[in-house]
Motif scaffolding. Sequence first.
Motif, PDB file in Angstrom:
ATOM      1  N   ILE A  83       9.149   2.777   2.661  1.00 38.14           N
ATOM      2  CA  ILE A  83      10.255   2.004   2.086  1.00 38.14           C
ATOM      3  C   ILE A  83      11.190   2.920   1.304  1.00 38.14           C
ATOM      4  CG2 ILE A  83      10.832   0.273   0.335  1.00 38.14           C
ATOM      5  CD1 ILE A  83       8.323  -1.277   1.273  1.00 38.14           C
ATOM      6  N   MET A  84      10.622   3.821   0.513  1.00 38.82           N
ATOM      7  CA  MET A  84      11.467   4.736  -0.272  1.00 38.82           C
ATOM      8  C   MET A  84      12.250   5.673   0.639  1.00 38.82           C
ATOM      9  SD  MET A  84       9.276   5.553  -3.754  1.00 38.82           S
ATOM     10  CE  MET A  84       7.655   5.790  -3.003  1.00 38.82           C
ATOM     11  N   ASP A  85      11.623   6.139   1.721  1.00 38.41           N
ATOM     12  CA  ASP A  85      12.348   6.971   2.692  1.00 38.41           C
ATOM     13  C   ASP A  85      13.512   6.187   3.299  1.00 38.41           C
ATOM     14  OD1 ASP A  85      10.942   9.373   2.468  1.00 38.41           O
ATOM     15  OD2 ASP A  85       9.440   8.773   3.951  1.00 38.41           O
ATOM     16  N   SER A  86      13.251   4.939   3.680  1.00 38.97           N
ATOM     17  CA  SER A  86      14.298   4.119   4.282  1.00 38.97           C
ATOM     18  C   SER A  86      15.417   3.836   3.289  1.00 38.97           C
ATOM     19  CB  SER A  86      13.715   2.796   4.789  1.00 38.97           C
ATOM     20  OG  SER A  86      12.815   3.010   5.850  1.00 38.97           O
ATOM     21  N   ALA A  87      15.042   3.617   2.035  1.00 38.33           N
ATOM     22  CA  ALA A  87      16.051   3.357   1.012  1.00 38.33           C
ATOM     23  C   ALA A  87      16.992   4.549   0.874  1.00 38.33           C
ATOM     24  CB  ALA A  87      15.380   3.046  -0.323  1.00 38.33           C
ATOM     25  N   GLN A  88      16.421   5.751   0.812  1.00 42.09           N
ATOM     26  CA  GLN A  88      17.266   6.936   0.708  1.00 42.09           C
ATOM     27  C   GLN A  88      18.125   7.123   1.953  1.00 42.09           C
ATOM     28  OE1 GLN A  88      15.147  10.506  -0.475  1.00 42.09           O
ATOM     29  NE2 GLN A  88      15.545  10.035  -2.625  1.00 42.09           N
ATOM     30  N   GLU A  89      17.553   6.873   3.100  1.00 38.07           N
ATOM     31  CA  GLU A  89      18.315   7.011   4.347  1.00 38.07           C
ATOM     32  C   GLU A  89      19.499   6.046   4.382  1.00 38.07           C
ATOM     33  OE1 GLU A  89      15.434   6.410   7.392  1.00 38.07           O
ATOM     34  OE2 GLU A  89      14.353   8.285   6.946  1.00 38.07           O
TER      35      GLU A  89
ATOM     36  N   GLU B 158       0.831  -1.193   0.000  1.00 40.68           N
ATOM     37  CA  GLU B 158       0.000   0.000   0.000  1.00 40.68           C
ATOM     38  C   GLU B 158       0.870   1.249   0.000  1.00 40.68           C
ATOM     39  OE1 GLU B 158      -0.914   0.627   4.754  1.00 40.68           O
ATOM     40  OE2 GLU B 158      -2.424  -0.357   3.477  1.00 40.68           O
ATOM     41  N   GLU B 159       0.262   2.369  -0.373  1.00 42.61           N
ATOM     42  CA  GLU B 159       1.020   3.585  -0.631  1.00 42.61           C
ATOM     43  C   GLU B 159       1.819   4.064   0.580  1.00 42.61           C
ATOM     44  OE1 GLU B 159       0.275   8.095  -2.356  1.00 42.61           O
ATOM     45  OE2 GLU B 159      -0.919   6.409  -3.084  1.00 42.61           O
ATOM     46  N   SER B 160       1.241   4.053   1.759  1.00 45.63           N
ATOM     47  CA  SER B 160       1.959   4.556   2.928  1.00 45.63           C
ATOM     48  C   SER B 160       3.206   3.735   3.205  1.00 45.63           C
ATOM     49  CB  SER B 160       1.043   4.561   4.156  1.00 45.63           C
ATOM     50  OG  SER B 160       0.583   3.247   4.445  1.00 45.63           O
TER      51      SER B 160
ATOM     52  N   LEU C 238      13.548  -4.905   2.570  1.00 44.26           N
ATOM     53  CA  LEU C 238      14.546  -3.901   2.197  1.00 44.26           C
ATOM     54  C   LEU C 238      15.788  -4.042   3.071  1.00 44.26           C
ATOM     55  CD1 LEU C 238      15.509  -1.353   0.671  1.00 44.26           C
ATOM     56  CD2 LEU C 238      14.313   0.005   2.416  1.00 44.26           C
ATOM     57  N   GLY C 239      15.584  -4.190   4.377  1.00 42.33           N
ATOM     58  CA  GLY C 239      16.705  -4.339   5.293  1.00 42.33           C
ATOM     59  C   GLY C 239      17.549  -5.558   4.969  1.00 42.33           C
ATOM     60  N   ALA C 240      16.893  -6.654   4.575  1.00 40.64           N
ATOM     61  CA  ALA C 240      17.624  -7.872   4.224  1.00 40.64           C
ATOM     62  C   ALA C 240      18.488  -7.644   2.992  1.00 40.64           C
ATOM     63  CB  ALA C 240      16.643  -9.010   3.976  1.00 40.64           C
TER      64      ALA C 240
END
Length: 323
Positions: free
Chosen positions: A35-41, A28-30, A288-290
């Motif tokens: 996930i995208m925020d975490s990826a950039q971080e 879902e969008e939220s 993503l973390g994995a």
Amino acid sequence: MEYTHLGRSGLKVSRLCLGTMNFGPQTEESEAHAIMDSAQESGINFFDTANVYGGSDHRGWTEEIIGRWFGKGGERRERTVLATKLYGTMTDRPNESKLSALNIRRALDASLKRLQTDYIDVYQFHHVDRNTPWDEIWQAVEVAIQQGKILYSGSSNFAGWHLAQAQEAAARRNYTGLVSEQSIYNLLTRNIELEVIPAAQQYGIGIIPWSPLHGGLLGGVLKKEHDGVRRLAGRAAETLEKHRDQILEYEDFAGELGHEPGDVALAWLLQQPGITAPIVGPRTQEQLGAAIRALDVTLNDDALKRLDGIFPGHRTAPEDYAW
């Protein structure tokens, strides 16, 4: 996070590429925004999408989700190397698919609108168009570059001779041509070692592997099956049965190395010649973390040889057939 040049271009991208195909239909969008925020971080600056992502009933949905994420500000767009694709059918109208000059113009403008941006970093051909001449394709791309709407071009699912054909046509026009190629590539599926990777290396094209875990089959599927976490069906189940002995040996070897199977599969890709960044398509933050964890895994020569023994490749390519 490590960064490398995308092919022979001056563009620097992270060694992992965030795939977004699950955003909308599976995530879902939220959660996708998180996930995208975490990826950039974590330092991932390379995001991949396509105009058709979102499902047959909502093509463009994924691009819309990314666009609303960009719309939140916080330099999200400025920190992203954005790649999207065209080729697939968007409507039932005859000129809204493939790589005609008309569809390139229309599809690009539609993607820009959905993504809420005024340019695409890497505009990719989702498949080769056998009916549109390369001079027409490159002329349309050159116009888009002159308009400031795209910066680089990439391909996906091309054969080695398609890459050569595209680059030779571009050279005749004194144009850069392709800087990247997306292909399925993983320990189980190594066909691109025959001609695609050698051609890409010759022409300075960066390889961006998709399906690095082969739909989860290289991510510890037998352990998950044993624990009742996952049950495969259809083609995935057939592939598992065909390769069960190999995958069992592989999972045991990953255990010997002290790593999760998915980490080993990604680490192996990152150490292959010509590879820029595997595309990881997480549905959750945990996935993503994995994927990010795999960046800390280094395989020595003995481990690489053992993996080649379990999943034989094509080490004499591109003359593989002759030796």
